[in-house]
Design an enzyme around this catalytic site. Structure first.
Site, PDB file in Angstrom:
ATOM      1  N   GLY A   1       2.998  -3.911   0.213  1.00  0.00           N
ATOM      2  CA  GLY A   1       3.459  -3.868   1.671  1.00  0.00           C
ATOM      3  C   GLY A   1       3.328  -6.065   2.061  1.00  0.00           C
ATOM      4  O   GLY A   1       4.024  -6.642   2.838  1.00  0.00           O
TER       5      GLY A   1
ATOM      6  N   ALA B   1      -1.882  -1.179  -5.212  1.00  0.00           N
ATOM      7  CA  ALA B   1      -0.610  -1.514  -6.039  1.00  0.00           C
ATOM      8  C   ALA B   1       0.275  -0.989  -4.057  1.00  0.00           C
ATOM      9  O   ALA B   1       1.272  -1.814  -4.316  1.00  0.00           O
ATOM     10  CB  ALA B   1      -0.147  -0.604  -7.364  1.00  0.00           C
ATOM     11  N   ASP B   2       0.241  -0.358  -3.640  1.00  0.00           N
ATOM     12  CA  ASP B   2       0.858  -0.237  -2.335  1.00  0.00           C
ATOM     13  C   ASP B   2      -0.018  -1.513  -1.728  1.00  0.00           C
ATOM     14  O   ASP B   2       0.937  -1.629  -0.580  1.00  0.00           O
ATOM     15  CB  ASP B   2       0.262   1.122  -2.067  1.00  0.00           C
ATOM     16  CG  ASP B   2       0.161   2.196  -2.435  1.00  0.00           C
ATOM     17  OD1 ASP B   2       1.957   2.509  -2.760  1.00  0.00           O
ATOM     18  OD2 ASP B   2       0.077   3.322  -1.609  1.00  0.00           O
ATOM     19  N   LEU B   3      -1.143  -1.504  -1.457  1.00  0.00           N
ATOM     20  CA  LEU B   3      -1.329  -2.231  -0.465  1.00  0.00           C
ATOM     21  C   LEU B   3      -0.402  -3.881  -1.515  1.00  0.00           C
ATOM     22  O   LEU B   3       0.121  -4.954  -0.481  1.00  0.00           O
ATOM     23  CB  LEU B   3      -3.151  -2.451   0.233  1.00  0.00           C
ATOM     24  CG  LEU B   3      -3.433  -1.891   0.397  1.00  0.00           C
ATOM     25  CD1 LEU B   3      -4.698  -1.871  -0.723  1.00  0.00           C
ATOM     26  CD2 LEU B   3      -2.828  -1.081   1.218  1.00  0.00           C
TER      27      LEU B   3
END
Length: 392
Positions: A184, A179-181
């Site tokens: 980004g 989810a973070d990647l």
């Protein structure tokens, strides 16, 4: 003379920390932008997210390896937002910046006068990207958001893991912070779109990117199965909800993956394994039929390869042009000759002597390739250079 980099001359003020924001700014940096990472005196949280840790030229422990994965090609300065001097310096840097990326809680920078409205008044061309767990508005906007929470709330964990009734059945997160990647990467594409708009109109804008919105978008076919077919996706282990055969299969010495995306590949698969009649069987002739008879398909394939080794099956199927492959450990990945040919590993040396290995920027641009100019920085190690370059 070498070609200029794609984002050469673009100044990025990076007020983000941990992963989603730094992942975005590292992409911009790899493509040539001058990225200045602003940290407090303690530094980015991930500097201490170890073990393992880097070691400097004297063998002393320094930053965590986690920090190194997402902060190359950046310069680090230390500023304290709680002091008037620190705030004024950030404002001065923002007046020079093309792009600002931050991941403070919604509205968290307004009290310092570092919100979009305040900074764009002095720099109308500023592209201001705000990354949060839940977005700048809505009932959950005030909540902190971490990748693990978002994988759960965004539906990903409901479709990841062994099915109910199987050993080890429970909702499962993915083994890396997807989810973070993905957030980004979405942030980066939005920034580049805004940059093109600014090149045309001179106008900057604010970009509101949330982990939850991103995770929902990344449900892809699973979301579409629900939205358009009212099929509630379930945890299926290594099975695919729509394509069969497309899963992990056991062999005599472990496991391998077979992934047939169409019926012609299935026909080549069963012919190569000595059972060509399966392709003509009405139960298996189409993907829809195979989906209706999933257990029979999987059982038959398992029986055909059970006494063979992984490498023997891969050799047989590769000759038949059937998609298949091993399940590599991380060391296996970097030892793979194709991975080595593609130069997926990058070596860098930091100013304190730390030797750092990292994964490369994946796309290969023929005219403006990524470059690896600066190792992940020492905390505050570029203070004077940045202030001289940006603020004279």
């Amino acid at each position: 003379m070498s070609n200029p980099m794609a984002l050469q001359g673009i100044k990025v003020l990076d007020l983000s920390r941990v992963l989603a924001g730094p992942w975005s700014t590292q992409i911009l940096a790899d493509l040539g932008a001058d990225v200045v990472k602003v940290e407090n005196a303690a530094g980015d949280d991930t500097r201490i997210w170890g073990p393992p840790f880097l070691t400097d030229g004297d063998g002393q422990k320094t930053d965590a390896a986690y920090f190194a994965c997402t902060n190359r090609n950046k310069r680090s300065i230390v500023l304290d937002f709680t002091t008037p001097e620190g705030v004024e310096t950030v404002k001065a840097l923002a007046r020079k910046a093309d792009i600002l990326v931050e991941n403070f809680k919604a509205g968290g920078l307004k009290k310092y006068g570092l919100d979009y409205a305040s900074l764009s008044a002095e720099n109308p061309g500023l592209i201001y990207c705000s990354i949060t767990g839940f977005g700048q508005d809505g009932p959950y906007a005030h909540r902190p958001g971490y990748d693990f929470l978002i994988q759960g709330m965004g539906g990903l964990m409901s479709i990841t893991g062994q099915p109910d009734g199987a050993p080890g059945a429970e909702p499962m997160k993915v083994g890396v912070a997807v989810a973070d990647l993905f957030t980004g990467m979405y942030a980066t594409t939005a920034i580049l779109a805004a940059l093109n708009h600014r090149n045309t109109t001179g106008e900057g804008q604010q970009i509101d990117v949330s982990l939850l919105d991103t995770q929902i978008a990344m449900l892809a076919n699973q979301a579409s199965n629900w939205l358009n077919g009212q099929i509630v996706p379930q945890r299926m282990g290594n099975n695919h909800p729509n394509v069969i055969p497309y899963r992990v299969y056991p062999v005599s010495d472990g496991f391998l993956i077979i992934a047939c995306g169409n019926s012609s590949q299935f026909a080549r698969l069963v012919a190569a394994l000595g059972a060509p009649e399966m392709a003509e069987d009405p139960r298996f002739a189409t993907n829809e039929a195979r989906a209706d008879n999933r257990d029979a398909v999987d059982g038959a394939i398992t029986d055909l390869i059970a006494d063979k080794t992984r490498d023997d099956v891969i050799t047989i199927l590769e000759k038949a042009n059937v998609p298949c492959g091993p399940i590599n450990t991380i060391p296996d990945v970097f030892a793979d000759p194709h991975v080595q040919h593609r130069q997926a590993e990058v070596a860098m040396t930091r100013t304190d002597g730390a030797q750092i290995l990292a994964t490369a920027y994946p796309p290969k641009l023929s005219k403006t390739p990524a470059s690896y100019r600066i190792a992940p920085p020492v905390l505050g190690g570029d203070q004077q250079d940045v202030l001289a370059d940006w603020l004279d």
